[in-house]
Design a protein around this motif. Structure first.
Motif, PDB file in Angstrom:
ATOM      1  N   LEU A  47       0.830  -1.215   0.000  1.00 35.21           N
ATOM      2  CA  LEU A  47       0.000   0.000   0.000  1.00 35.21           C
ATOM      3  C   LEU A  47       0.862   1.262   0.000  1.00 35.21           C
ATOM      4  CD1 LEU A  47      -2.896  -1.017   2.420  1.00 35.21           C
ATOM      5  CD2 LEU A  47      -2.978  -0.791  -0.072  1.00 35.21           C
ATOM      6  N   MET A  48       1.953   1.232   0.735  1.00 35.33           N
ATOM      7  CA  MET A  48       2.840   2.399   0.761  1.00 35.33           C
ATOM      8  C   MET A  48       3.504   2.611  -0.601  1.00 35.33           C
ATOM      9  SD  MET A  48       2.917   4.068   3.652  1.00 35.33           S
ATOM     10  CE  MET A  48       4.511   4.859   3.809  1.00 35.33           C
ATOM     11  N   SER A  49       3.953   1.533  -1.218  1.00 35.75           N
ATOM     12  CA  SER A  49       4.674   1.683  -2.484  1.00 35.75           C
ATOM     13  C   SER A  49       3.749   2.007  -3.655  1.00 35.75           C
ATOM     14  CB  SER A  49       5.479   0.419  -2.790  1.00 35.75           C
ATOM     15  OG  SER A  49       4.632  -0.673  -3.024  1.00 35.75           O
ATOM     16  N   THR A  50       2.459   1.738  -3.507  1.00 34.69           N
ATOM     17  CA  THR A  50       1.514   2.014  -4.598  1.00 34.69           C
ATOM     18  C   THR A  50       0.563   3.158  -4.264  1.00 34.69           C
ATOM     19  OG1 THR A  50      -0.039   0.344  -3.751  1.00 34.69           O
ATOM     20  CG2 THR A  50       1.559  -0.376  -5.425  1.00 34.69           C
ATOM     21  N   VAL A  88      -7.736  -0.495  12.265  1.00 30.49           N
ATOM     22  CA  VAL A  88      -7.385  -0.729  10.858  1.00 30.49           C
ATOM     23  C   VAL A  88      -8.618  -1.165  10.071  1.00 30.49           C
ATOM     24  CG1 VAL A  88      -6.058  -2.195   9.271  1.00 30.49           C
ATOM     25  CG2 VAL A  88      -4.958  -1.245  11.308  1.00 30.49           C
ATOM     26  N   THR A  89      -9.356  -2.156  10.584  1.00 28.80           N
ATOM     27  CA  THR A  89     -10.520  -2.642   9.829  1.00 28.80           C
ATOM     28  C   THR A  89     -11.612  -1.581   9.740  1.00 28.80           C
ATOM     29  OG1 THR A  89     -11.387  -3.782  11.806  1.00 28.80           O
ATOM     30  CG2 THR A  89     -10.093  -5.105  10.239  1.00 28.80           C
ATOM     31  N   ASN A  90     -11.787  -0.779  10.788  1.00 28.23           N
ATOM     32  CA  ASN A  90     -12.779   0.303  10.721  1.00 28.23           C
ATOM     33  C   ASN A  90     -12.357   1.374   9.712  1.00 28.23           C
ATOM     34  OD1 ASN A  90     -14.513  -0.871  12.554  1.00 28.23           O
ATOM     35  ND2 ASN A  90     -13.745   0.280  14.301  1.00 28.23           N
ATOM     36  N   SER A  91     -11.065   1.698   9.680  1.00 28.40           N
ATOM     37  CA  SER A  91     -10.566   2.670   8.700  1.00 28.40           C
ATOM     38  C   SER A  91     -10.776   2.153   7.281  1.00 28.40           C
ATOM     39  CB  SER A  91      -9.073   2.937   8.908  1.00 28.40           C
ATOM     40  OG  SER A  91      -8.837   3.491  10.167  1.00 28.40           O
ATOM     41  N   LEU A 122      -6.252   5.352   7.058  1.00 32.48           N
ATOM     42  CA  LEU A 122      -6.034   3.902   6.999  1.00 32.48           C
ATOM     43  C   LEU A 122      -4.546   3.583   7.113  1.00 32.48           C
ATOM     44  CD1 LEU A 122      -6.840   0.935   6.411  1.00 32.48           C
ATOM     45  CD2 LEU A 122      -6.762   1.527   3.986  1.00 32.48           C
ATOM     46  N   LEU A 123      -3.715   4.255   6.309  1.00 28.38           N
ATOM     47  CA  LEU A 123      -2.271   4.019   6.376  1.00 28.38           C
ATOM     48  C   LEU A 123      -1.714   4.345   7.768  1.00 28.38           C
ATOM     49  CD1 LEU A 123      -0.834   5.349   2.989  1.00 28.38           C
ATOM     50  CD2 LEU A 123      -1.121   2.979   3.713  1.00 28.38           C
ATOM     51  N   TYR A 124      -2.200   5.418   8.358  1.00 22.33           N
ATOM     52  CA  TYR A 124      -1.737   5.806   9.689  1.00 22.33           C
ATOM     53  C   TYR A 124      -2.062   4.719  10.716  1.00 22.33           C
ATOM     54  CZ  TYR A 124      -1.239   8.270  14.080  1.00 22.33           C
ATOM     55  OH  TYR A 124      -0.865   8.615  15.355  1.00 22.33           O
ATOM     56  N   ASN A 125      -3.299   4.217  10.694  1.00 20.86           N
ATOM     57  CA  ASN A 125      -3.689   3.170  11.644  1.00 20.86           C
ATOM     58  C   ASN A 125      -2.917   1.874  11.407  1.00 20.86           C
ATOM     59  OD1 ASN A 125      -5.493   4.746  13.121  1.00 20.86           O
ATOM     60  ND2 ASN A 125      -7.169   4.309  11.730  1.00 20.86           N
ATOM     61  N   MET A 126      -2.658   1.548  10.149  1.00 22.26           N
ATOM     62  CA  MET A 126      -1.858   0.354   9.849  1.00 22.26           C
ATOM     63  C   MET A 126      -0.430   0.533  10.346  1.00 22.26           C
ATOM     64  SD  MET A 126      -3.085  -0.863   6.073  1.00 22.26           S
ATOM     65  CE  MET A 126      -2.176  -2.395   6.084  1.00 22.26           C
ATOM     66  N   SER A 127       0.138   1.706  10.086  1.00 29.22           N
ATOM     67  CA  SER A 127       1.522   1.942  10.512  1.00 29.22           C
ATOM     68  C   SER A 127       1.636   1.865  12.029  1.00 29.22           C
ATOM     69  CB  SER A 127       2.041   3.277   9.989  1.00 29.22           C
ATOM     70  OG  SER A 127       1.414   4.370  10.615  1.00 29.22           O
ATOM     71  N   SER A 128       0.655   2.402  12.738  1.00 29.59           N
ATOM     72  CA  SER A 128       0.669   2.328  14.207  1.00 29.59           C
ATOM     73  C   SER A 128       0.551   0.885  14.686  1.00 29.59           C
ATOM     74  CB  SER A 128      -0.479   3.154  14.790  1.00 29.59           C
ATOM     75  OG  SER A 128      -0.314   4.509  14.482  1.00 29.59           O
ATOM     76  N   ALA A 129      -0.327   0.118  14.055  1.00 23.62           N
ATOM     77  CA  ALA A 129      -0.520  -1.286  14.441  1.00 23.62           C
ATOM     78  C   ALA A 129       0.745  -2.107  14.204  1.00 23.62           C
ATOM     79  CB  ALA A 129      -1.698  -1.885  13.668  1.00 23.62           C
ATOM     80  N   LEU A 139       2.589  10.479   5.640  1.00 27.59           N
ATOM     81  CA  LEU A 139       1.981   9.418   4.833  1.00 27.59           C
ATOM     82  C   LEU A 139       1.284   9.977   3.595  1.00 27.59           C
ATOM     83  CD1 LEU A 139       0.564   7.253   7.726  1.00 27.59           C
ATOM     84  CD2 LEU A 139       2.417   6.618   6.176  1.00 27.59           C
ATOM     85  N   LYS A 140       0.726  11.162   3.728  1.00 28.72           N
ATOM     86  CA  LYS A 140      -0.015  11.762   2.615  1.00 28.72           C
ATOM     87  C   LYS A 140       0.914  12.402   1.586  1.00 28.72           C
ATOM     88  CE  LYS A 140      -3.827  14.914   1.698  1.00 28.72           C
ATOM     89  NZ  LYS A 140      -4.827  15.789   2.293  1.00 28.72           N
ATOM     90  N   ARG A 141       1.961  13.049   2.033  1.00 25.90           N
ATOM     91  CA  ARG A 141       2.780  13.878   1.146  1.00 25.90           C
ATOM     92  C   ARG A 141       4.089  13.233   0.690  1.00 25.90           C
ATOM     93  NH1 ARG A 141      -0.886  17.259  -0.327  1.00 25.90           N
ATOM     94  NH2 ARG A 141      -1.723  18.582   1.278  1.00 25.90           N
ATOM     95  N   ASP A 142       4.653  12.332   1.476  1.00 25.14           N
ATOM     96  CA  ASP A 142       5.986  11.807   1.178  1.00 25.14           C
ATOM     97  C   ASP A 142       5.948  10.614   0.225  1.00 25.14           C
ATOM     98  OD1 ASP A 142       7.109  13.719   2.734  1.00 25.14           O
ATOM     99  OD2 ASP A 142       7.714  12.404   4.358  1.00 25.14           O
ATOM    100  N   CYS A 143       5.472  10.862  -0.972  1.00 23.04           N
ATOM    101  CA  CYS A 143       5.551   9.822  -2.003  1.00 23.04           C
ATOM    102  C   CYS A 143       5.891  10.509  -3.315  1.00 23.04           C
ATOM    103  CB  CYS A 143       4.269   9.013  -2.103  1.00 23.04           C
ATOM    104  SG  CYS A 143       2.829   9.915  -2.669  1.00 23.04           S
ATOM    105  N   TYR A 144       6.484   9.759  -4.210  1.00 20.37           N
ATOM    106  CA  TYR A 144       6.940  10.311  -5.477  1.00 20.37           C
ATOM    107  C   TYR A 144       6.188   9.640  -6.611  1.00 20.37           C
ATOM    108  CZ  TYR A 144       9.960  11.249  -9.467  1.00 20.37           C
ATOM    109  OH  TYR A 144      10.430  11.616 -10.693  1.00 20.37           O
ATOM    110  N   SER A 145       5.630  10.449  -7.462  1.00 21.70           N
ATOM    111  CA  SER A 145       4.963   9.949  -8.656  1.00 21.70           C
ATOM    112  C   SER A 145       5.296  10.899  -9.805  1.00 21.70           C
ATOM    113  CB  SER A 145       3.447   9.903  -8.442  1.00 21.70           C
ATOM    114  OG  SER A 145       2.804   9.462  -9.612  1.00 21.70           O
TER     115      SER A 145
END
Length: 191
Positions: A47-50, A88-91, A122-129, A139-145
């Motif tokens: 999910l992070m890489s895509t 995570v599942t609720n997110s 969702l990504l934040y809750n997964m990363s915390s878990a 998580l929102k801004r630090d990606c390159y496309s």
């Protein structure tokens, strides 16, 4: 009791027999726990890489695995889910609901913005878990496309759409005749 054997002898014999069985079972539990954590990490990494290409097959497949990987455990027919698994599942449920919400064309920017917000949560809750210490802005801004990837995707979409229209008969295939072409005569031996 067998003559000459005391209680401590029975305890020793029982420990000799049961000890290795318990050790093997403990090893199986540890291995299952490691495997589960690795599957969750793989899902999060996907999910992070895509995250900049959310229509990719890998991204969609990873989203659809969240319910399974963060389901929790069953004990005697009762589901137990930790608070982090639940978040995570609720997110995911909230994000999935947004993805499946119909919108009018003029509502598209709002729909995308809400989707981005829910996906980041969702990504934040997964990363915390999983024990990562990311913040939501990161998580929102630090990606390159690259812009070229977006252009390529758009071009491919337009080509597929145009080809489907031609095949369906709703669009003609444009043919241009250039000056000086098509007016020549073919040599006699040319088929």
């Amino acid at each position: 009791m067998i003559e000459g054997m005391e209680l401590r002898d029975w305890v020793t014999i029982s420990a000799i027999i049961i000890g290795p069985i318990l050790a093997v079972q403990a090893q199986k539990l540890l291995e299952a726990s490691r495997t589960k954590k690795q599957r969750r990490l793989n899902l999060f990494h996907t999910l992070m890489s895509t995250r900049a290409s959310r229509v990719s097959n890998a991204h969609v497949s990873a989203l659809n695995m969240i319910d399974i990987e963060f389901y929790g455990r069953h004990f005697f027919g009762v589901k137990f889910q930790t608070s982090s698994e639940k978040s995570v599942t609720n997110s995911w449920k909230n994000y999935n609901d947004q993805l499946n919400t119909k919108y009018l064309p003029e509502q598209f920017p709002t729909w995308v913005e809400r989707g981005d917000q829910l996906f980041t949560t969702l990504l934040y809750n997964m990363s915390s878990a999983l024990g990562y210490n990311f913040d939501e802005v990161q998580l929102k801004r630090d990606c390159y496309s690259p812009i070229a990837h977006g252009n390529l995707e758009q071009d491919q979409h337009q080509l597929r759409k145009a080809l489907l229209e031609v095949l369906a008969g709703s669009r003609a295939l444009p043919i241009k005749q250039f000056e000086g072409q098509g007016n020549e005569t073919l040599p006699e031996n040319t088929p």
